[in-house]
Design an enzyme around this catalytic site. Structure first.
Site, short mmCIF file in Angstrom:
data_model
loop_
_atom_site.label_atom_id
_atom_site.label_comp_id
_atom_site.label_asym_id
_atom_site.label_seq_id
_atom_site.Cartn_x
_atom_site.Cartn_y
_atom_site.Cartn_z
N LYS A 1 0.84 -1.20 0.00
CA LYS A 1 0.00 0.00 0.00
C LYS A 1 0.88 1.25 0.00
O LYS A 1 0.62 2.22 -0.72
CB LYS A 1 -0.94 -0.01 1.22
CG LYS A 1 -2.02 -1.09 1.11
CD LYS A 1 -2.82 -1.28 2.40
CE LYS A 1 -3.76 -2.46 2.26
NZ LYS A 1 -4.56 -2.74 3.46
N GLN B 1 -4.23 -1.76 9.89
CA GLN B 1 -4.24 -3.06 9.22
C GLN B 1 -4.80 -4.14 10.15
O GLN B 1 -4.43 -4.22 11.32
CB GLN B 1 -2.80 -3.41 8.76
CG GLN B 1 -2.70 -4.66 7.90
CD GLN B 1 -3.37 -4.53 6.53
OE1 GLN B 1 -3.55 -3.44 6.01
NE2 GLN B 1 -3.75 -5.66 5.95
N ASP C 1 -10.60 2.90 4.55
CA ASP C 1 -10.91 1.47 4.40
C ASP C 1 -12.42 1.26 4.24
O ASP C 1 -12.86 0.19 3.80
CB ASP C 1 -10.48 0.71 5.67
CG ASP C 1 -9.20 -0.08 5.48
OD1 ASP C 1 -8.91 -0.47 4.33
OD2 ASP C 1 -8.51 -0.31 6.48
N1 GUN Z 1 -6.71 -6.95 6.30
C1 GUN Z 1 -7.06 -7.61 5.16
N2 GUN Z 1 -7.58 -6.77 4.26
C2 GUN Z 1 -7.56 -5.54 4.83
C3 GUN Z 1 -7.96 -4.25 4.37
O1 GUN Z 1 -8.46 -4.05 3.25
N3 GUN Z 1 -7.77 -3.23 5.26
C4 GUN Z 1 -7.23 -3.42 6.49
N4 GUN Z 1 -7.11 -2.37 7.29
N5 GUN Z 1 -6.86 -4.61 6.95
C5 GUN Z 1 -7.03 -5.65 6.10
#
Ligand code: GUN
Length: 299
Positions: A58, A102, A125
């Site tokens: 990311k 995350q 998110d």
């Molecule tokens: N863990 C798995 N996918 C995601 C996501 O799209 N965002 C976040 N914050 N954690 C995740």
């Protein structure tokens, strides 16, 4: 004679790259107008290998499009109160447009409490109950990255969705459930007749075989086999798993929730793993961050 493969590959790398060049151009405009580019922060608690890989991807994507990014790495021993204090600081930091925490978090931290502590205006998110509610009601807000990335992928490849029977496999809060809502909406992509199937669904193969569009987010490697798919279906694979592979230098290979080699020849279109949904998830996060910086419109 073996049947010749005629399926369309739903290439998330290609689609993501096309969107990323548009995002990069907009980021440049933002920088010229405001004196700084959009800024995403990501909080990673603990040292789960997969989570670290995702977060680093990311951050790298931010660099590619000219965003600023800040990665906040906290030890696995971080308390819930400490994490909530970090979230509160990010909420009020005028230099941060949006941020993510995350998941999964270590067991001693309640993920719902953390998600609810994030200011919905910075929740890129799209996990905060306010953004989930806005999505359900079709109001402006942030859409969760994976389902919204899948919508972008379907749009890019002009997959027909109106009146189609869609089966979403898996009912998670971040993929299956929002995907089922987005594909039911009166918009494009959408207007599908959606079935949300899950671990307690009876006679799953008879349901998946009825699907024109199948979104597979069940979290089990190569779960969807050819006998579960109708000829001419569109299959979107959300899973990503490492399988041991001694023939590979890394010692593993990546597979999805779909048995690609078996299923692909039956499909009109199918997304690969890797290079399908994964790059689209990251692109959607960038789109949300851009919107956090320039203002949310109806989605
Ligand atoms: N863990 C798995 N996918 C995601 C996501 O799209 N965002 C976040 N914050 N954690 C995740």
């Amino acid at each position: 004679m073996a049947k010749e493969a005629t399926y369309q590959l739903l290439d998330g790398k290609r689609c993501g790259d096309a969107l990323k060049s548009e995002i990069a151009a907009k980021a440049q405009q933002v920088k010229e107008q405001r004196g700084r580019p959009p800024h995403l922060a990501a909080v990673l608690v603990g040292d789960d290998g997969a989570s670290r890989t995702y977060v680093e991807a990311k951050v790298k994507a931010c660099e590619q499009v000219g965003f600023r990014s800040t990665l906040i790495k906290l030890p696995g021993t971080t308390t819930e109160a400490e994490l909530l204090a970090r979230v509160a600081a990010l909420n009020t930091d005028p230099g941060i447009d949006g941020f993510i925490v995350q998941l999964p978090l270590p067991g001693h931290i309640d993920p719902d409490k953390v998600t609810e502590a994030i200011d919905p205006r910075k929740d890129v998110d799209g996990f905060h109950p306010m953004n989930v509610g806005n999505m359900v009601l079709g109001l402006p807000g942030y859409l969760p990255a994976t389902p919204s990335g899948i919508c972008e992928l379907l749009k890019y490849y002009r997959v027909e969705t109106v009146g189609k029977r869609c089966v979403v496999l898996g009912r998670s809060n971040i993929v299956g459930t929002p995907m089922s809502i987005l594909l039911s909406r009166n918009t494009y992509p959408g207007n599908c007749t959606v079935t949300l199937a899950h671990s307690r669904t009876a006679d799953l193969p008879s349901i998946t075989r009825d699907a024109d569009i199948l979104v597979v987010a069940i979290g089990k490697p190569q779960f969807l086999t050819a006998d579960m798919v109708k000829e001419g279906a569109v299959v979107v694979d959300v899973g990503i798993h490492r399988l041991p592979d001694t023939g590979n230098k890394s010692g593993f290979r990546l597979v999805g929730d779909v048995d690609f080699d078996q299923v692909a020849p039956k499909c009109a279109a199918i997304s690969p793993v890797p290079g399908g949904v994964g790059p689209m998830t990251i692109t959607s996060l960038l789109l949300n961050t851009l919107r956090a910086c320039t203002g949310i419109r109806a989605s």
